[in-house]
Write a protein that holds these residues in place. Structure first.
Motif, mmCIF file in Angstrom:
data_model
loop_
_atom_site.group_PDB
_atom_site.id
_atom_site.type_symbol
_atom_site.label_atom_id
_atom_site.label_comp_id
_atom_site.label_asym_id
_atom_site.label_seq_id
_atom_site.Cartn_x
_atom_site.Cartn_y
_atom_site.Cartn_z
ATOM 1 N N ALA A 1 27.559 47.410 82.145
ATOM 2 C CA ALA A 1 28.420 46.744 82.738
ATOM 3 C C ALA A 1 28.062 45.696 83.882
ATOM 4 O O ALA A 1 28.296 45.079 84.780
ATOM 5 C CB ALA A 1 29.362 47.640 83.693
ATOM 6 N N PHE A 2 26.856 44.953 83.130
ATOM 7 C CA PHE A 2 26.291 43.781 84.093
ATOM 8 C C PHE A 2 26.950 42.334 83.774
ATOM 9 O O PHE A 2 26.213 41.930 82.778
ATOM 10 C CB PHE A 2 24.753 44.094 83.908
ATOM 11 N N LEU A 3 27.660 42.177 84.196
ATOM 12 C CA LEU A 3 28.225 40.780 84.261
ATOM 13 C C LEU A 3 27.376 39.817 85.072
ATOM 14 O O LEU A 3 27.372 39.648 86.390
ATOM 15 C CB LEU A 3 29.588 40.468 84.569
ATOM 16 N N ILE A 4 26.449 38.770 84.438
ATOM 17 C CA ILE A 4 25.840 38.043 85.266
ATOM 18 C C ILE A 4 26.659 36.874 85.906
ATOM 19 O O ILE A 4 26.863 35.839 85.326
ATOM 20 C CB ILE A 4 24.656 37.341 84.398
ATOM 21 N N ASN A 5 26.823 37.158 87.243
ATOM 22 C CA ASN A 5 27.698 36.089 87.962
ATOM 23 C C ASN A 5 26.758 35.057 88.459
ATOM 24 O O ASN A 5 27.372 34.027 88.915
ATOM 25 C CB ASN A 5 28.464 36.642 89.419
ATOM 26 N N ASN A 6 25.494 35.476 88.890
ATOM 27 C CA ASN A 6 24.633 34.280 89.230
ATOM 28 C C ASN A 6 23.168 34.367 88.620
ATOM 29 O O ASN A 6 22.904 35.477 88.252
ATOM 30 C CB ASN A 6 24.286 34.510 90.562
#
Length: 168
Positions: A136-141
């Protein structure tokens, strides 16, 4: 037309996600697409390249090209032309591209559990790393910490990634 900055701001569509400047425009990304402001008029870019796309971020690269990060593949505007950028041979609908950072050789993109690399020398996009152990690791930055380390941020935490080996 907009006589003042205040009148322009009142006309920006709801859900402003990101703004970038690039001569002679201010680029505005929203869930409803891409807009440009030339100091007088707000223009909606709703052509076929943007159909069904939400804009998460806009940024100009070191070459002056505008990058539009969307819920599918990123879009690059070079000169007057918009082009969907995808890895060679990948005909999928794409993945959400939420973040980007640049180094001397290209651009790093953060997506859902994935890191992509665009290289300036051959204008290609390639999958660099899949974070399978972080579902569930959505890379926002995504940030270049030094010449060989990326810092990837998500609502679920932070990861350091080696840009040479892909190791976390």
């Amino acid at each position: 037309t907009y006589a003042t900055w205040e009148s322009f701001k009142r006309q920006i569509p709801a859900g402003l996600n990101y703004m970038a400047t690039g001569n002679p425009y201010c680029w505005v990304g929203t869930p409803n697409g891409l807009y440009s402001f030339n100091g007088h008029m707000l223009h909606s870019h709703q052509d076929s390249v943007f159909t069904g796309r939400r804009v998460f971020r806009t940024e100009t690269d070191r070459n002056g090209d505008l990058w539009i990060l969307t819920n599918r593949w990123p879009i690059r505007k070079s000169g007057k032309h918009f082009q969907i950028v995808r890895p060679e041979g990948d005909e999928s609908e794409g993945y959400p591209f939420q973040s980007m950072c640049q180094d001397d050789d290209g651009i790093w993109f953060g997506s859902n559990r994935k890191i992509y690399r665009y290289t300036f020398s051959d204008s290609s996009l390639a999958l660099f790393n899949v974070l399978d152990e972080y579902p569930a690791f959505l890379i926002n930055n995504i940030v270049m910490m030094d010449s060989h380390t990326l810092l990837c941020g998500s609502h679920n935490g932070l990861l350091f990634v080696d840009t040479e080996t892909g190791e976390i």
